[in-house]
Design a protein around this motif. Structure first.
Motif, PDB file in Angstrom:
ATOM      1  N   ASP A  16      93.459  33.771  -1.078  1.00  0.00           N
ATOM      2  CA  ASP A  16      92.006  33.912  -1.126  1.00  0.00           C
ATOM      3  C   ASP A  16      91.479  34.174  -2.533  1.00  0.00           C
ATOM      4  OD1 ASP A  16      91.791  33.572   1.632  1.00  0.00           O
ATOM      5  OD2 ASP A  16      92.032  35.720   2.026  1.00  0.00           O
ATOM      6  N   LEU A  17      92.364  34.599  -3.429  1.00  0.00           N
ATOM      7  CA  LEU A  17      91.948  34.927  -4.797  1.00  0.00           C
ATOM      8  C   LEU A  17      92.948  34.350  -5.798  1.00  0.00           C
ATOM      9  CD1 LEU A  17      90.944  38.636  -4.116  1.00  0.00           C
ATOM     10  CD2 LEU A  17      89.363  36.810  -4.778  1.00  0.00           C
ATOM     11  N   PRO A  18      93.113  33.036  -5.810  1.00  0.00           N
ATOM     12  CA  PRO A  18      94.138  32.446  -6.683  1.00  0.00           C
ATOM     13  C   PRO A  18      93.870  32.645  -8.164  1.00  0.00           C
ATOM     14  CG  PRO A  18      92.731  30.741  -5.722  1.00  0.00           C
ATOM     15  CD  PRO A  18      92.391  32.024  -5.021  1.00  0.00           C
ATOM     16  N   ALA A  19      92.604  32.824  -8.561  1.00  0.00           N
ATOM     17  CA  ALA A  19      92.283  32.954  -9.990  1.00  0.00           C
ATOM     18  C   ALA A  19      92.858  34.223 -10.593  1.00  0.00           C
ATOM     19  CB  ALA A  19      90.764  32.928 -10.179  1.00  0.00           C
ATOM     20  N   LEU A  20      93.133  35.233  -9.791  1.00  0.00           N
ATOM     21  CA  LEU A  20      93.628  36.497 -10.344  1.00  0.00           C
ATOM     22  C   LEU A  20      94.975  36.321 -11.030  1.00  0.00           C
ATOM     23  CD1 LEU A  20      92.749  39.147  -7.595  1.00  0.00           C
ATOM     24  CD2 LEU A  20      91.335  38.263  -9.471  1.00  0.00           C
ATOM     25  N   GLY A  21      95.830  35.468 -10.468  1.00  0.00           N
ATOM     26  CA  GLY A  21      97.152  35.283 -11.039  1.00  0.00           C
ATOM     27  C   GLY A  21      97.153  34.554 -12.366  1.00  0.00           C
ATOM     28  N   ASP A  22      96.046  33.912 -12.721  1.00  0.00           N
ATOM     29  CA  ASP A  22      95.964  33.154 -13.968  1.00  0.00           C
ATOM     30  C   ASP A  22      95.272  33.918 -15.094  1.00  0.00           C
ATOM     31  OD1 ASP A  22      97.194  30.932 -12.780  1.00  0.00           O
ATOM     32  OD2 ASP A  22      95.277  30.169 -12.043  1.00  0.00           O
ATOM     33  N   LEU A  23      94.862  35.136 -14.850  1.00  0.00           N
ATOM     34  CA  LEU A  23      94.139  35.883 -15.878  1.00  0.00           C
ATOM     35  C   LEU A  23      95.048  36.193 -17.065  1.00  0.00           C
ATOM     36  CD1 LEU A  23      92.075  38.366 -13.671  1.00  0.00           C
ATOM     37  CD2 LEU A  23      91.206  36.402 -14.969  1.00  0.00           C
ATOM     38  N   PRO A  42      85.798  32.614 -13.710  1.00  0.00           N
ATOM     39  CA  PRO A  42      85.370  32.911 -12.342  1.00  0.00           C
ATOM     40  C   PRO A  42      86.516  33.460 -11.497  1.00  0.00           C
ATOM     41  CG  PRO A  42      84.433  30.835 -13.056  1.00  0.00           C
ATOM     42  CD  PRO A  42      85.409  31.249 -14.124  1.00  0.00           C
ATOM     43  N   LEU A  43      86.272  34.588 -10.858  1.00  0.00           N
ATOM     44  CA  LEU A  43      87.257  35.212  -9.978  1.00  0.00           C
ATOM     45  C   LEU A  43      87.045  34.814  -8.522  1.00  0.00           C
ATOM     46  CD1 LEU A  43      87.199  38.853 -11.422  1.00  0.00           C
ATOM     47  CD2 LEU A  43      88.730  36.969 -12.042  1.00  0.00           C
ATOM     48  N   LEU A  44      85.793  34.516  -8.166  1.00  0.00           N
ATOM     49  CA  LEU A  44      85.417  34.198  -6.793  1.00  0.00           C
ATOM     50  C   LEU A  44      84.822  32.797  -6.738  1.00  0.00           C
ATOM     51  CD1 LEU A  44      83.600  37.534  -5.816  1.00  0.00           C
ATOM     52  CD2 LEU A  44      86.013  36.954  -5.478  1.00  0.00           C
ATOM     53  N   SER A  45      85.019  32.120  -5.630  1.00  0.00           N
ATOM     54  CA  SER A  45      84.421  30.798  -5.424  1.00  0.00           C
ATOM     55  C   SER A  45      82.938  30.946  -5.109  1.00  0.00           C
ATOM     56  CB  SER A  45      85.121  30.092  -4.266  1.00  0.00           C
ATOM     57  OG  SER A  45      84.793  30.722  -3.033  1.00  0.00           O
ATOM     58  N   PRO A  46      82.155  29.874  -5.255  1.00  0.00           N
ATOM     59  CA  PRO A  46      80.743  29.961  -4.856  1.00  0.00           C
ATOM     60  C   PRO A  46      80.561  30.403  -3.410  1.00  0.00           C
ATOM     61  CG  PRO A  46      81.091  28.010  -6.202  1.00  0.00           C
ATOM     62  CD  PRO A  46      82.456  28.589  -5.934  1.00  0.00           C
ATOM     63  N   ALA A  47      81.424  29.938  -2.512  1.00  0.00           N
ATOM     64  CA  ALA A  47      81.309  30.346  -1.108  1.00  0.00           C
ATOM     65  C   ALA A  47      81.599  31.828  -0.940  1.00  0.00           C
ATOM     66  CB  ALA A  47      82.261  29.515  -0.245  1.00  0.00           C
ATOM     67  N   LEU A  92      90.682  42.552  -4.006  1.00  0.00           N
ATOM     68  CA  LEU A  92      90.257  42.493  -5.403  1.00  0.00           C
ATOM     69  C   LEU A  92      90.525  43.825  -6.099  1.00  0.00           C
ATOM     70  CD1 LEU A  92      88.755  40.368  -7.208  1.00  0.00           C
ATOM     71  CD2 LEU A  92      86.631  41.546  -6.607  1.00  0.00           C
ATOM     72  N   ARG A  93      90.176  44.918  -5.456  1.00  0.00           N
ATOM     73  CA  ARG A  93      90.347  46.253  -6.029  1.00  0.00           C
ATOM     74  C   ARG A  93      91.825  46.589  -6.233  1.00  0.00           C
ATOM     75  NH1 ARG A  93      88.618  51.991  -3.277  1.00  0.00           N
ATOM     76  NH2 ARG A  93      87.649  52.979  -5.092  1.00  0.00           N
ATOM     77  N   GLU A  94      92.638  46.353  -5.214  1.00  0.00           N
ATOM     78  CA  GLU A  94      94.045  46.717  -5.294  1.00  0.00           C
ATOM     79  C   GLU A  94      94.830  45.795  -6.228  1.00  0.00           C
ATOM     80  OE1 GLU A  94      95.425  46.754  -1.277  1.00  0.00           O
ATOM     81  OE2 GLU A  94      94.309  48.579  -0.742  1.00  0.00           O
ATOM     82  N   SER A  95      94.468  44.511  -6.271  1.00  0.00           N
ATOM     83  CA  SER A  95      95.206  43.561  -7.103  1.00  0.00           C
ATOM     84  C   SER A  95      94.912  43.738  -8.584  1.00  0.00           C
ATOM     85  CB  SER A  95      94.876  42.128  -6.676  1.00  0.00           C
ATOM     86  OG  SER A  95      95.281  41.874  -5.349  1.00  0.00           O
ATOM     87  N   LEU A  96      93.658  44.006  -8.924  1.00  0.00           N
ATOM     88  CA  LEU A  96      93.287  44.136 -10.330  1.00  0.00           C
ATOM     89  C   LEU A  96      93.704  45.476 -10.931  1.00  0.00           C
ATOM     90  CD1 LEU A  96      89.726  42.539 -10.322  1.00  0.00           C
ATOM     91  CD2 LEU A  96      91.762  41.646 -11.466  1.00  0.00           C
ATOM     92  N   TYR A  97      93.935  46.464 -10.080  1.00  0.00           N
ATOM     93  CA  TYR A  97      94.203  47.797 -10.616  1.00  0.00           C
ATOM     94  C   TYR A  97      95.448  47.856 -11.509  1.00  0.00           C
ATOM     95  CZ  TYR A  97      95.367  52.684 -11.045  1.00  0.00           C
ATOM     96  OH  TYR A  97      95.700  53.910 -11.564  1.00  0.00           O
ATOM     97  N   PRO A  98      96.619  47.312 -11.128  1.00  0.00           N
ATOM     98  CA  PRO A  98      97.801  47.510 -11.989  1.00  0.00           C
ATOM     99  C   PRO A  98      97.638  47.012 -13.421  1.00  0.00           C
ATOM    100  CG  PRO A  98      98.490  46.864  -9.792  1.00  0.00           C
ATOM    101  CD  PRO A  98      96.993  46.686  -9.845  1.00  0.00           C
ATOM    102  N   PRO A  99      97.131  45.785 -13.662  1.00  0.00           N
ATOM    103  CA  PRO A  99      96.960  45.393 -15.072  1.00  0.00           C
ATOM    104  C   PRO A  99      95.869  46.194 -15.777  1.00  0.00           C
ATOM    105  CG  PRO A  99      96.194  43.649 -13.604  1.00  0.00           C
ATOM    106  CD  PRO A  99      96.886  44.640 -12.757  1.00  0.00           C
ATOM    107  N   LEU A 100      94.856  46.646 -15.035  1.00  0.00           N
ATOM    108  CA  LEU A 100      93.857  47.505 -15.665  1.00  0.00           C
ATOM    109  C   LEU A 100      94.455  48.869 -16.010  1.00  0.00           C
ATOM    110  CD1 LEU A 100      90.650  46.656 -13.602  1.00  0.00           C
ATOM    111  CD2 LEU A 100      91.133  46.047 -15.970  1.00  0.00           C
ATOM    112  N   ALA A 101      95.346  49.373 -15.163  1.00  0.00           N
ATOM    113  CA  ALA A 101      96.035  50.627 -15.486  1.00  0.00           C
ATOM    114  C   ALA A 101      96.914  50.458 -16.722  1.00  0.00           C
ATOM    115  CB  ALA A 101      96.861  51.098 -14.294  1.00  0.00           C
ATOM    116  N   TRP A 102      97.491  49.264 -16.893  1.00  0.00           N
ATOM    117  CA  TRP A 102      98.270  48.953 -18.108  1.00  0.00           C
ATOM    118  C   TRP A 102      97.399  49.118 -19.350  1.00  0.00           C
ATOM    119  CZ3 TRP A 102      97.508  44.293 -21.047  1.00  0.00           C
ATOM    120  CH2 TRP A 102      98.494  44.017 -22.004  1.00  0.00           C
TER     121      TRP A 102
END
Length: 247
Positions: A16-23, A42-47, A92-102
Protein backbone atom coordinates in the motif's frame (compact mmCIF):
# COMPACT_ATOMS: atom_id res chain seq x y z
CA UNK A 1 28.18 17.57 4.28
CA UNK A 2 27.92 16.19 7.79
CA UNK A 3 29.16 12.63 8.24
CA UNK A 4 26.55 9.88 8.33
CA UNK A 5 26.71 7.18 10.99
CA UNK A 6 26.12 4.00 9.04
CA UNK A 7 23.01 3.77 6.90
CA UNK A 8 19.36 4.37 7.67
CA UNK A 9 17.34 1.20 8.36
CA UNK A 10 15.64 -0.02 5.22
CA UNK A 11 11.85 0.22 5.13
CA UNK A 12 10.39 -3.15 4.10
CA UNK A 13 8.22 -3.13 1.01
CA UNK A 14 4.56 -2.55 1.73
CA UNK A 15 2.06 -3.00 -1.10
CA UNK A 16 0.00 0.00 0.00
CA UNK A 17 2.99 2.31 0.45
CA UNK A 18 5.63 1.23 -2.08
CA UNK A 19 7.24 4.70 -2.24
CA UNK A 20 8.56 4.39 1.31
CA UNK A 21 11.11 1.76 0.34
CA UNK A 22 12.63 4.05 -2.31
CA UNK A 23 13.28 7.05 -0.07
CA UNK A 24 16.86 8.33 -0.06
CA UNK A 25 17.48 8.86 3.64
CA UNK A 26 20.95 10.24 3.13
CA UNK A 27 19.49 13.00 0.96
CA UNK A 28 16.62 13.67 3.36
CA UNK A 29 19.09 13.89 6.24
CA UNK A 30 21.22 16.42 4.33
CA UNK A 31 18.12 18.47 3.48
CA UNK A 32 17.26 18.64 7.17
CA UNK A 33 20.81 19.56 8.15
CA UNK A 34 21.10 22.15 5.41
CA UNK A 35 17.64 23.69 5.20
CA UNK A 36 15.77 22.60 8.33
CA UNK A 37 13.01 20.98 6.24
CA UNK A 38 13.12 17.95 3.92
CA UNK A 39 10.58 17.39 1.14
CA UNK A 40 9.99 13.82 0.00
CA UNK A 41 8.78 12.48 -3.33
CA UNK A 42 5.07 11.60 -3.26
CA UNK A 43 4.43 9.10 -0.47
CA UNK A 44 0.71 8.59 -1.16
CA UNK A 45 -1.21 8.06 -4.40
CA UNK A 46 -3.89 10.55 -5.47
CA UNK A 47 -6.55 8.01 -4.48
CA UNK A 48 -5.02 7.57 -1.03
CA UNK A 49 -4.86 11.35 -0.57
CA UNK A 50 -8.53 11.69 -1.52
CA UNK A 51 -9.47 8.84 0.80
CA UNK A 52 -7.66 10.37 3.76
CA UNK A 53 -9.12 13.81 3.08
CA UNK A 54 -12.59 12.22 3.13
CA UNK A 55 -12.01 10.80 6.62
CA UNK A 56 -12.40 14.32 7.98
CA UNK A 57 -16.15 13.91 7.55
CA UNK A 58 -16.30 10.65 9.54
CA UNK A 59 -16.46 11.77 13.19
CA UNK A 60 -16.30 8.21 14.52
CA UNK A 61 -12.62 8.05 13.48
CA UNK A 62 -11.53 10.88 15.77
CA UNK A 63 -10.92 11.42 19.47
CA UNK A 64 -11.20 15.21 19.39
CA UNK A 65 -11.81 18.21 17.12
CA UNK A 66 -10.16 21.61 17.50
CA UNK A 67 -11.68 24.77 16.00
CA UNK A 68 -8.57 26.91 15.82
CA UNK A 69 -10.11 30.37 16.22
CA UNK A 70 -11.56 29.40 19.60
CA UNK A 71 -8.03 29.04 20.97
CA UNK A 72 -6.28 31.83 19.02
CA UNK A 73 -4.37 29.15 17.07
CA UNK A 74 -5.35 30.70 13.73
CA UNK A 75 -8.44 29.82 11.70
CA UNK A 76 -9.45 26.39 10.48
CA UNK A 77 -10.21 22.99 12.00
CA UNK A 78 -8.17 19.91 12.79
CA UNK A 79 -9.07 16.50 14.15
CA UNK A 80 -7.00 13.93 16.06
CA UNK A 81 -7.49 10.33 15.01
CA UNK A 82 -8.55 7.88 17.71
CA UNK A 83 -7.08 4.47 18.47
CA UNK A 84 -6.96 2.25 16.55
CA UNK A 85 -5.52 4.49 13.85
CA UNK A 86 -6.63 3.90 10.24
CA UNK A 87 -4.38 1.21 8.76
CA UNK A 88 -2.69 3.51 6.26
CA UNK A 89 -1.77 6.08 8.91
CA UNK A 90 -0.59 3.43 11.37
CA UNK A 91 1.62 1.85 8.70
CA UNK A 92 3.00 5.24 7.65
CA UNK A 93 3.82 6.13 11.27
CA UNK A 94 5.43 2.81 12.17
CA UNK A 95 7.36 2.41 8.90
CA UNK A 96 8.87 5.89 8.81
CA UNK A 97 9.89 5.91 12.45
CA UNK A 98 13.09 3.75 12.29
CA UNK A 99 14.94 5.85 9.67
CA UNK A 100 13.73 9.03 11.38
CA UNK A 101 15.08 7.68 14.68
CA UNK A 102 18.39 7.11 12.84
CA UNK A 103 18.47 10.85 12.09
CA UNK A 104 17.16 11.85 15.53
CA UNK A 105 19.89 9.88 17.29
CA UNK A 106 22.59 11.55 15.21
CA UNK A 107 21.13 14.91 16.21
CA UNK A 108 21.09 13.74 19.84
CA UNK A 109 24.81 12.97 19.70
CA UNK A 110 25.55 16.39 18.23
CA UNK A 111 23.52 18.23 20.89
CA UNK A 112 24.29 16.04 23.90
CA UNK A 113 20.64 14.99 24.21
CA UNK A 114 18.89 11.70 24.85
CA UNK A 115 18.56 9.05 22.17
CA UNK A 116 15.38 7.26 21.09
CA UNK A 117 14.27 3.64 20.65
CA UNK A 118 14.88 2.19 17.21
CA UNK A 119 11.29 0.92 16.83
CA UNK A 120 8.10 2.93 17.22
CA UNK A 121 6.69 0.46 19.76
CA UNK A 122 9.53 1.44 22.10
CA UNK A 123 8.64 5.13 21.85
CA UNK A 124 4.94 4.36 22.43
CA UNK A 125 5.84 2.36 25.55
CA UNK A 126 7.95 5.21 26.86
CA UNK A 127 5.10 7.64 26.22
CA UNK A 128 2.69 5.35 28.06
CA UNK A 129 4.99 5.19 31.08
CA UNK A 130 4.87 9.00 31.14
CA UNK A 131 1.06 9.15 30.90
CA UNK A 132 1.07 10.06 27.19
CA UNK A 133 -1.57 7.64 25.92
CA UNK A 134 -3.46 9.53 23.22
CA UNK A 135 -2.42 9.18 19.54
CA UNK A 136 -1.40 12.41 17.83
CA UNK A 137 -1.79 11.89 14.04
CA UNK A 138 -4.27 14.47 12.80
CA UNK A 139 -5.92 15.88 9.71
CA UNK A 140 -6.21 19.61 9.11
CA UNK A 141 -8.78 21.33 6.91
CA UNK A 142 -8.50 24.92 5.76
CA UNK A 143 -10.87 26.99 3.61
CA UNK A 144 -10.64 30.56 2.29
CA UNK A 145 -9.23 32.91 4.93
CA UNK A 146 -7.97 30.06 7.14
CA UNK A 147 -4.41 29.91 8.45
CA UNK A 148 -2.31 28.46 11.30
CA UNK A 149 -0.21 30.53 13.68
CA UNK A 150 3.39 29.52 14.32
CA UNK A 151 3.58 26.71 16.88
CA UNK A 152 5.29 23.50 18.02
CA UNK A 153 3.63 20.09 18.55
CA UNK A 154 5.07 19.01 21.91
CA UNK A 155 2.22 17.29 23.88
CA UNK A 156 4.22 16.08 26.90
CA UNK A 157 7.65 15.39 28.36
CA UNK A 158 8.51 12.68 25.82
CA UNK A 159 9.04 14.47 22.52
CA UNK A 160 10.36 12.77 19.39
CA UNK A 161 12.27 15.51 17.53
CA UNK A 162 10.94 15.01 13.97
CA UNK A 163 7.47 14.98 12.43
CA UNK A 164 5.81 14.62 9.03
CA UNK A 165 3.08 16.49 7.14
CA UNK A 166 1.63 15.14 3.88
CA UNK A 167 -0.21 17.35 1.39
CA UNK A 168 -3.59 15.78 0.47
CA UNK A 169 -4.61 18.29 -2.22
CA UNK A 170 -3.00 19.69 -5.36
CA UNK A 171 -1.91 23.31 -4.90
CA UNK A 172 -3.12 25.60 -7.68
CA UNK A 173 -5.90 23.21 -8.62
CA UNK A 174 -7.69 22.47 -5.32
CA UNK A 175 -6.61 25.58 -3.43
CA UNK A 176 -4.46 28.70 -3.67
CA UNK A 177 -2.38 30.31 -0.95
CA UNK A 178 -1.83 28.24 2.18
CA UNK A 179 1.94 27.93 1.91
CA UNK A 180 3.79 26.06 4.66
CA UNK A 181 5.88 28.48 6.71
CA UNK A 182 8.76 27.56 9.02
CA UNK A 183 10.62 30.08 11.17
CA UNK A 184 14.06 29.24 12.51
CA UNK A 185 15.36 31.25 15.45
CA UNK A 186 19.10 31.76 15.10
CA UNK A 187 21.10 32.69 18.21
CA UNK A 188 22.38 36.26 18.18
CA UNK A 189 20.90 36.78 14.73
CA UNK A 190 17.58 37.50 13.06
CA UNK A 191 15.11 34.67 12.52
CA UNK A 192 14.89 32.95 9.14
CA UNK A 193 11.61 32.19 7.35
CA UNK A 194 11.35 29.13 5.09
CA UNK A 195 8.38 28.70 2.72
CA UNK A 196 7.68 25.21 1.35
CA UNK A 197 5.16 24.27 -1.35
CA UNK A 198 4.74 20.48 -1.56
CA UNK A 199 2.64 18.91 -4.29
CA UNK A 200 -0.07 16.30 -3.94
CA UNK A 201 1.11 13.35 -1.84
CA UNK A 202 4.49 14.82 -0.96
CA UNK A 203 5.67 14.84 2.63
CA UNK A 204 7.56 17.43 4.63
CA UNK A 205 9.84 16.26 7.44
CA UNK A 206 10.75 18.94 9.95
CA UNK A 207 11.83 19.48 13.58
CA UNK A 208 9.30 19.54 16.38
CA UNK A 209 11.31 21.92 18.58
CA UNK A 210 14.85 22.52 17.30
CA UNK A 211 17.64 21.20 15.11
CA UNK A 212 21.45 21.13 15.44
CA UNK A 213 23.49 23.65 13.47
CA UNK A 214 27.28 23.67 13.54
CA UNK A 215 28.75 26.88 14.93
CA UNK A 216 32.27 28.05 15.68
CA UNK A 217 32.20 26.26 19.05
CA UNK A 218 30.36 23.07 18.11
CA UNK A 219 26.69 22.40 17.54
CA UNK A 220 23.98 24.69 18.85
CA UNK A 221 20.20 24.44 18.95
CA UNK A 222 18.14 26.41 16.44
CA UNK A 223 14.50 26.48 17.63
CA UNK A 224 11.91 26.12 14.88
CA UNK A 225 8.17 26.74 14.68
CA UNK A 226 5.78 26.05 11.83
CA UNK A 227 2.47 27.41 10.55
CA UNK A 228 0.37 27.91 7.43
CA UNK A 229 -0.18 31.04 5.35
CA UNK A 230 -3.68 32.21 4.55
CA UNK A 231 -5.62 30.06 2.09
CA UNK A 232 -6.97 32.31 -0.67
CA UNK A 233 -9.41 29.91 -2.35
CA UNK A 234 -10.53 26.28 -2.32
CA UNK A 235 -9.92 23.66 0.35
CA UNK A 236 -6.59 22.50 1.74
CA UNK A 237 -6.26 19.21 3.66
CA UNK A 238 -3.05 18.02 5.30
CA UNK A 239 -2.21 14.84 7.21
CA UNK A 240 0.04 15.43 10.20
CA UNK A 241 2.03 12.54 11.67
CA UNK A 242 3.55 13.18 15.08
CA UNK A 243 5.37 10.15 16.47
CA UNK A 244 5.06 10.71 20.21
CA UNK A 245 1.68 10.45 21.92
CA UNK A 246 -0.10 13.06 24.03
CA UNK A 247 -1.26 13.22 27.63
Amino acid sequence: MLPLYGEAPAIPHHPDLPALGDLDWGDLHHQLDGDGVAVTPPLLSPAQCAGLAATFDRPELFRSTVVMQRHAFGRGTYRYYADPLPDLIRTLRESLYPPLAWIANQWAAQLGERTFPLEHAGLVAECAANGQLRPTPLILRYGPGDHACLHQDVYGEVVFPLQLAVMLNEPGRDFTGGENVFVEQRPRSQSRAIVVKPRLGQGMIFPVRHRPVRGSHGYRRHPMRHGTGTVESGRRNVLGVIFHNAR
